[in-house]
Structures are given as structure tokens and as C-alpha cells.
Design an enzyme around this catalytic site. Structure first.
Site, PDB file in Angstrom:
ATOM      1  N   LEU A  91      -3.878  14.218 -11.918  1.00  0.00           N
ATOM      2  CA  LEU A  91      -4.216  15.314 -10.996  1.00  0.00           C
ATOM      3  C   LEU A  91      -5.378  14.943 -10.073  1.00  0.00           C
ATOM      4  O   LEU A  91      -6.289  15.729  -9.848  1.00  0.00           O
ATOM      5  CB  LEU A  91      -4.532  16.581 -11.793  1.00  0.00           C
ATOM      6  CG  LEU A  91      -3.320  17.215 -12.489  1.00  0.00           C
ATOM      7  CD1 LEU A  91      -3.756  18.310 -13.456  1.00  0.00           C
ATOM      8  CD2 LEU A  91      -2.341  17.780 -11.459  1.00  0.00           C
ATOM      9  N   THR A 126      -8.361  13.546 -18.163  1.00  0.00           N
ATOM     10  CA  THR A 126      -9.508  14.400 -18.468  1.00  0.00           C
ATOM     11  C   THR A 126      -9.016  15.854 -18.504  1.00  0.00           C
ATOM     12  O   THR A 126      -8.586  16.397 -17.480  1.00  0.00           O
ATOM     13  CB  THR A 126     -10.590  14.243 -17.366  1.00  0.00           C
ATOM     14  OG1 THR A 126     -10.775  12.863 -17.140  1.00  0.00           O
ATOM     15  CG2 THR A 126     -11.893  14.888 -17.753  1.00  0.00           C
ATOM     16  N   ASN A 137       1.153   4.203  -4.660  1.00  0.00           N
ATOM     17  CA  ASN A 137       1.369   3.140  -3.668  1.00  0.00           C
ATOM     18  C   ASN A 137       1.567   1.813  -4.383  1.00  0.00           C
ATOM     19  O   ASN A 137       0.760   0.888  -4.245  1.00  0.00           O
ATOM     20  CB  ASN A 137       0.146   3.050  -2.740  1.00  0.00           C
ATOM     21  CG  ASN A 137       0.383   3.762  -1.430  1.00  0.00           C
ATOM     22  OD1 ASN A 137       1.526   3.984  -1.015  1.00  0.00           O
ATOM     23  ND2 ASN A 137      -0.697   4.139  -0.779  1.00  0.00           N
ATOM     24  N   SER A 151       4.232   9.430   1.600  1.00  0.00           N
ATOM     25  CA  SER A 151       3.257   9.306   2.687  1.00  0.00           C
ATOM     26  C   SER A 151       2.877  10.656   3.259  1.00  0.00           C
ATOM     27  O   SER A 151       3.684  11.587   3.272  1.00  0.00           O
ATOM     28  CB  SER A 151       3.823   8.443   3.819  1.00  0.00           C
ATOM     29  OG  SER A 151       2.898   8.413   4.888  1.00  0.00           O
ATOM     30  N   LYS A 158       7.753   1.925   1.996  1.00  0.00           N
ATOM     31  CA  LYS A 158       6.429   2.539   2.118  1.00  0.00           C
ATOM     32  C   LYS A 158       5.370   1.486   2.503  1.00  0.00           C
ATOM     33  O   LYS A 158       4.456   1.759   3.284  1.00  0.00           O
ATOM     34  CB  LYS A 158       6.035   3.234   0.803  1.00  0.00           C
ATOM     35  CG  LYS A 158       4.611   3.784   0.779  1.00  0.00           C
ATOM     36  CD  LYS A 158       4.424   4.873   1.831  1.00  0.00           C
ATOM     37  CE  LYS A 158       3.130   5.623   1.843  1.00  0.00           C
ATOM     38  NZ  LYS A 158       1.880   5.059   1.559  1.00  0.00           N
ATOM     39  N   GLU A 167       1.196   1.481   9.965  1.00  0.00           N
ATOM     40  CA  GLU A 167       0.043   2.402  10.057  1.00  0.00           C
ATOM     41  C   GLU A 167      -1.221   1.621  10.453  1.00  0.00           C
ATOM     42  O   GLU A 167      -1.949   2.018  11.373  1.00  0.00           O
ATOM     43  CB  GLU A 167      -0.129   3.079   8.693  1.00  0.00           C
ATOM     44  CG  GLU A 167      -1.365   3.942   8.513  1.00  0.00           C
ATOM     45  CD  GLU A 167      -1.464   4.471   7.063  1.00  0.00           C
ATOM     46  OE1 GLU A 167      -0.486   5.059   6.565  1.00  0.00           O
ATOM     47  OE2 GLU A 167      -2.531   4.288   6.441  1.00  0.00           O
ATOM     48  N   TYR A 168      -1.447   0.495   9.780  1.00  0.00           N
ATOM     49  CA  TYR A 168      -2.615  -0.333  10.122  1.00  0.00           C
ATOM     50  C   TYR A 168      -2.545  -0.750  11.594  1.00  0.00           C
ATOM     51  O   TYR A 168      -3.546  -0.742  12.313  1.00  0.00           O
ATOM     52  CB  TYR A 168      -2.651  -1.598   9.265  1.00  0.00           C
ATOM     53  CG  TYR A 168      -3.225  -1.495   7.870  1.00  0.00           C
ATOM     54  CD1 TYR A 168      -2.962  -0.420   7.038  1.00  0.00           C
ATOM     55  CD2 TYR A 168      -4.027  -2.516   7.359  1.00  0.00           C
ATOM     56  CE1 TYR A 168      -3.465  -0.363   5.741  1.00  0.00           C
ATOM     57  CE2 TYR A 168      -4.546  -2.472   6.065  1.00  0.00           C
ATOM     58  CZ  TYR A 168      -4.256  -1.392   5.257  1.00  0.00           C
ATOM     59  OH  TYR A 168      -4.752  -1.351   3.981  1.00  0.00           O
ATOM     60  N   LYS A 181      -7.012  -0.470   1.140  1.00  0.00           N
ATOM     61  CA  LYS A 181      -6.595  -0.605  -0.261  1.00  0.00           C
ATOM     62  C   LYS A 181      -5.585  -1.736  -0.404  1.00  0.00           C
ATOM     63  O   LYS A 181      -5.216  -2.092  -1.509  1.00  0.00           O
ATOM     64  CB  LYS A 181      -6.007   0.709  -0.767  1.00  0.00           C
ATOM     65  CG  LYS A 181      -7.028   1.829  -0.797  1.00  0.00           C
ATOM     66  CD  LYS A 181      -6.602   2.950  -1.721  1.00  0.00           C
ATOM     67  CE  LYS A 181      -7.314   4.228  -1.351  1.00  0.00           C
ATOM     68  NZ  LYS A 181      -6.739   4.820  -0.101  1.00  0.00           N
ATOM     69  N   HIS A 231      11.218 -36.097   9.867  1.00  0.00           N
ATOM     70  CA  HIS A 231      11.889 -34.859   9.461  1.00  0.00           C
ATOM     71  C   HIS A 231      13.171 -34.603  10.245  1.00  0.00           C
ATOM     72  O   HIS A 231      13.963 -33.742   9.877  1.00  0.00           O
ATOM     73  CB  HIS A 231      10.932 -33.669   9.632  1.00  0.00           C
ATOM     74  CG  HIS A 231       9.764 -33.732   8.692  1.00  0.00           C
ATOM     75  ND1 HIS A 231       9.899 -33.548   7.337  1.00  0.00           N
ATOM     76  CD2 HIS A 231       8.449 -33.982   8.903  1.00  0.00           C
ATOM     77  CE1 HIS A 231       8.708 -33.671   6.761  1.00  0.00           C
ATOM     78  NE2 HIS A 231       7.818 -33.943   7.690  1.00  0.00           N
TER      79      HIS A 231
HETATM   80  C1  6PG Z   1       0.029   7.446   3.580  1.00  0.00           C
HETATM   81  C2  6PG Z   1      -1.094   6.445   3.598  1.00  0.00           C
HETATM   82  C3  6PG Z   1      -1.753   6.296   2.279  1.00  0.00           C
HETATM   83  C4  6PG Z   1      -2.811   5.205   2.260  1.00  0.00           C
HETATM   84  C5  6PG Z   1      -4.034   5.545   3.020  1.00  0.00           C
HETATM   85  C6  6PG Z   1      -5.157   4.547   2.870  1.00  0.00           C
HETATM   86  O1  6PG Z   1       1.109   7.049   3.980  1.00  0.00           O
HETATM   87  O2  6PG Z   1      -0.186   8.587   3.194  1.00  0.00           O
HETATM   88  O3  6PG Z   1      -0.576   5.195   3.962  1.00  0.00           O
HETATM   89  O4  6PG Z   1      -0.752   5.976   1.358  1.00  0.00           O
HETATM   90  O5  6PG Z   1      -3.183   4.982   0.962  1.00  0.00           O
HETATM   91  O6  6PG Z   1      -3.730   5.682   4.349  1.00  0.00           O
HETATM   92  O7  6PG Z   1      -4.790   3.252   3.108  1.00  0.00           O
HETATM   93  P1  6PG Z   1      -5.898   2.141   3.315  1.00  0.00           P
HETATM   94  O8  6PG Z   1      -7.044   2.480   2.403  1.00  0.00           O
HETATM   95  O9  6PG Z   1      -5.285   0.838   2.930  1.00  0.00           O
HETATM   96  O10 6PG Z   1      -6.301   2.219   4.746  1.00  0.00           O
END
Ligand code: 6PG
Length: 467
Positions: free
Chosen positions: A11, A35, A104, A128, A183, A190-191, A261, A449
Site C-alpha cells: 500500500l 506494516t 515496474n 502507467s 511499459k 517518456e525519458y 529509477k 572480415h
Molecule cells: C509511469 C512512469 C513511472 C515511473 C516514473 C519515474 O508510467 O507512470 O513511467 O512508472 O516510475 O515516471 O521514473 P524515473 O524515476 O525513472 O524517472
């Protein structure tokens, strides 16, 4: 008597939000947290939802509270915690029960777990949308046996995000780690999206001297056009916010060292294994790594002088917008091609148009452009996205601006690694006669080669020995 339709372990922020979402959609849910106090306070603070939440104080109690055959969602940190939790549940569950890892996870771990012959059924599920998404409608990417997905898909569909046309953003992607793989690529994109936005922000701030408020206004405007997306929307909000302590723009007090992460890095590593080029994502990972080496950057600036210089010629806002549009399309084209490569390599049948659809709402990279990408991929999923007629037109419109932005960045010391990487890839992608003939000559020279010839003649080695 067991009354919960499903269970959830963990949780934390995401687990609590997901459990509340499930309870709200009318599915009684049993919850357990390591916990006990966390479980109790989650239940106590759930208001009207509490009647659909069964708080439990041991794993045995959790298992007993769920209708058989059971389904239990794990929302614990990826890695060892998932293995530990599966091990702890194993003696308590029946072989018909189902464990769903919704963290993840690295998809290789999910593949390993699926292959390990666990004493229960197992799904790996990418979720996500952050806390808000988990609470009110995430985008869900499932992997594992289709029959296991079908057992819980009515719950997952109910809690998922819905697009404007009412489509649920919850899809089964394929066997084993397929959901977590999709994912992971989502996170790589996303990055990249975030990095390209940050690069454009850098040009506005350091090249054009725009204030945070002006940047906020520009992003807010762009969010009404082709760039409409969650990340552009929140970038406008971030740029427009004031620091409650100093009153300064929030952006001006945030340290410029990006955390991670690791999911973007996993995408880049996997792309290398698959020989699937995703240079925009790789550049975005690199940029986060460089950003966090602050001490090194300070020494660099002291040794070489401050690099960013104002763009004396200026830069049209429309060029910045077009550059971002082009960079985004190039990045997504790379991401989808990587997914195709993985599909082939891992024996999955990853549904590209469905993936674009499932990303249209709920997730972090949601954007209006994903609608058009889904359409283009539906017409021909095997074609590179930038060869779809609609996207050829968009890329043709955006690339001249992308060149101007990347060139201005290079000439003025304004780093735009992701945009530049996208452009270089585009230039290679659109050059039928490249320069790797030189590499083949070099490889043959030092290692015999061999190479193929353009004219098809028999000689496959150069005359190097004779020189
Ligand atoms: C999502 C995100 C999520 C991710 C954070 C942090 O789709 O909701 O991708 O899963 O954990 O955005 O990612 P970073 O810490 O690697 O930037």
C-alpha cells in the site's frame, strides 16, 4: 466467507491509489501491507470506499479474504521484493490462483518468473500514469497467458483510463514479459519526450532569455496544437509555478540533476541487444547521467568558460515548436521499430496499433498525436512510422526547423543531445548510399572480415596486402 474479488499487496503510493480505484469501481478488494499500521490507516482514511476494502493483517488472512480462484496484485518494489513476495505466497495459494506483478519490473525478470514454473498462475503488468493515473485510470499493459488476463480483464478494463471515444486503455500484449517490455519502452519514450522538452526550454531560457513565465505561456500555447500532451501540459504548469519559500519561479530554484529509477536505461540497453536504433532515448538517458554529475560540470565550466550563448539571430517560436514535433515523431518511430524488433526476437506478436491506442490516455506519454500514430500503424504496422504518408508530411514540415534548432544549439553551446540524435538518425535513415563502405573496408583491412560489393563481382576482400 471470502468476499473480496481481488487482493492487493503493497500500500505504497501506487498500491494505495490502485486499491482505491478498484474499490471505487465496485470490486471488493482485500489489502495487505508489510506494516500493519499502513493497512489500518489506509482503510480508516478510505471514506465511503472503506466498505469495499477488506484490511488484513497477515498474508494468511489476505488469502482467506479473497474468493477462489484468487487473483492478487503485487505493488511492491521491482526486483527482489517481488521474488520474496511470490515465495511467501507460494505455500498459501492454490495452483489455480493468480499473482499479478504490477510494478515496474524488468521484463527479463518477468520472463524468468513466467518460465520458472511458479506454483500459481502469473501475469506481469505494466501500469502507467503515476499516482493520479493509478487512482483514476491508468494505462495498463498486460503480459502472460491470455486465459489469465481474461480472468481479470473485466476489473482491469473497469479501472483503466478511457480515451475520448470510450476505449479502455488496458490491453494484453502477449506472453510472459511482453507487458513489462511495452511499459519499459513507454518509459524510454517518456525519458526522451521529457529530455526534448527540457532542451527546448534550455534554448528559450539561455538562448533567447525567456523567463519561466514566458516559457510557461509558450508550452501552454503548444498544448493546444499538435504537441497536445500530458508532458507539455505539466511542463507549462511546472514553468508557471512559484516557489512558496522564495517567491521565485519554481524552475529557478530546482537543482538541475535528474534522477532515474532505470527504466529508460533498460530501454536503451535492450535496444542495443536488439540492434534496434533508439538514439533519442539513448541520448535522453545519457543526458540524465551527465546532469547528475554536477561537480564535474562545474569543473568543466570553470575550465572552458560558460558555454551557453544568446542566439543573437533569435529563433522563431514556431521553429522551436516544429523542431519538437519532428523530434517527437522521430523518437516514436524509433520506439515502435524497437517494439517490432523485440516482437520478432522474443517470439511475441506485439500489437503495434494497440500499443499506440493504449498509450492514448492514462499514461505519462499520452498525447493527441498517438491517435494519428495508432491510425498510421493500423494501416501498416510493419512500415516505419515516418514512412506513413501522414507522417512524411509532418516530418517534412518539421525537419527544416529541427535543423535550424540543432545547428543554433551547436553553434552557441546550447546542448540538445536528444534532438540532435533524432536528426542524425533521420539523415542516415534517408540516405540510401551511406558511409559504412569505409567501415567495411577498414574491417576487411585489419581483420579480413570481408564485404559485399555494389557491383556484385566476386572479390569480397580488398587488395590491402598488395599495398
Ligand atoms: C509511469 C512512469 C513511472 C515511473 C516514473 C519515474 O508510467 O507512470 O513511467 O512508472 O516510475 O515516471 O521514473 P524515473 O524515476 O525513472 O524517472
Amino acid at each position: 466467507m471470502a468476499r473480496a474479488e481481488i487482493g492487493l499487496i503493497g500500500l505504497g503510493t501506487m498500491g494505495a491509489a490502485l486499491a482505491s480505484n478498484i474499490a471505487e469501481k465496485g470490486f471488493p478488494i482485500a489489502v495487505w501491507n508489510r506494516t500493519t499500521e499502513v493497512t489500518r490507516s489506509f482503510h480508516a482514511n478510505s471514506g465511503a470506499l472503506a466498505e469495499n476494502i477488506v484490511p488484513t493483517e497477515s498474508l494468511e488472512e489476505l488469502v482467506k479474504a479473497i474468493k477462489s480462484p484468487r487473483a492478487i496484485i503485487l505493488m511492491v518494489p521491482a526486483g527482489k521484493a517481488v521474488d520474496d513476495q511470490i515465495a511467501a505466497l507460494s505455500p498459501l495459494l492454490d495452483q489455480d490462483d493468480l499473482v499479478i506483478d504490477a510494478g515496474n519490473a524488468n521484463f527479463h525478470d518477468t520472463n524468468r518468473r513466467a518460465a520458472a514454473g511458479l506454483p500459481m498462475h502469473f501475469l506481469g503488468m505494466g501500469v502507467s500514469g503515476g499516482e493520479e493515473g493509478a487512482r483514476h485510470g491508468p494505462s495498463i499493459m498486460g503480459g502472460g497467458d491470455r486465459a489469465d488476463w481474461d480472468r481479470v480483464s473485466h476489473i482491469l478494463t473497469a479501472i483503466s483510463a478511457k480515451t475520448d471515444d470510450g476505449t479502455a486503455c488496458a490491453t494484453w500484449m502477449g506472453q510472459a514479459g511482453a507487458g513489462h517490455f511495452v511499459k519499459t519502452v513507454h518509459n524510454g519514450i517518456e525519458y526522451a519526450d521529457m529530455q526534448m522538452i527540457a532542451e527546448i526550454y534550455g534554448i528559450m531560457r539561455d538562448g533567447l532569455g525567456h523567463t519561466a513565465a514566458e516559457v510557461a505561456e509558450t508550452f501552454a500555447q503548444w498544448n493546444k496544437g499538435p504537441l497536445q500532451s500530458y508532458l507539455v501540459e505539466i511542463s507549462a504548469a511546472v514553468a508557471g509555478a512559484a516557489d512558496p519559500i522564495t517567491g521565485k519561479p519554481m524552475l529557478d530554484v530546482i537543482l538541475d540533476a535528474a534522477g532515474q529509477k532505470g527504466t529508460g536505461r533498460w530501454t536503451a540497453i535492450e535496444a542495443q541487444h536488439l540492434a534496434a536504433p533508439v538514439p533519442v532515448i539513448e541520448a535522453a538517458v545519457m543526458a540524465r547521467n551527465v546532469s547528475s554529475r554536477i561537480g564535474e560540470r562545474q569543473l568543466g565550466e570553470a575550465a572552458y568558460g560558460p558555454a551557453p550563448k544568446p542566439l543573437t539571430e533569435g529563433m522563431a517560436t514556431a521553429d522551436l515548436e516544429q523542431a519538437l514535433i519532428a523530434g517527437k515523431i522521430l523518437c516514436y518511430a524509433q520506439g515502435f521499430t524497437m517494439i517490432s524488433a523485440a516482437s520478432e526476437s522474443f517470439g511475441w506478436d506485439l500489437p503495434l496499433p494497440e500499443i499506440a491506442r493504449v498509450w492514448r490516455a492514462g499514461c505519462i506519454i499520452r498525447s493527441s498525436m498517438l491517435n494519428e500514430m495508432a491510425t498510421a500503424l493500423s494501416e501498416d504496422a510493419g512500415r516505419n512510422l515516418i514512412l506513413a504518408p501522414d507522417f512524411v508530411a509532418r516530418v517534412k514540415a518539421g525537419v527544416p526547423a529541427l535543423r535550424r534548432v540543432v545547428a543554433a544549439g551547436a553553434l552557441n553551446g546550447l546542448a540538445c543531445p536528444a534532438l540532435a540524435a533524432g536528426l542524425s538518425w533521420f539523415d542516415m535513415f534517408t540516405t540510401a548510399r551511406g558511409t559504412a563502405n569505409m567501415i567495411q573496408g577498414q574491417r576487411d583491412f585489419f581483420g579480413a572480415h570481408g564485404f559485399d560489393r555494389l557491383d556484385g563481382a566476386d572479390s569480397h576482400h580488398g587488395p590491402w596486402g598488395a599495398n
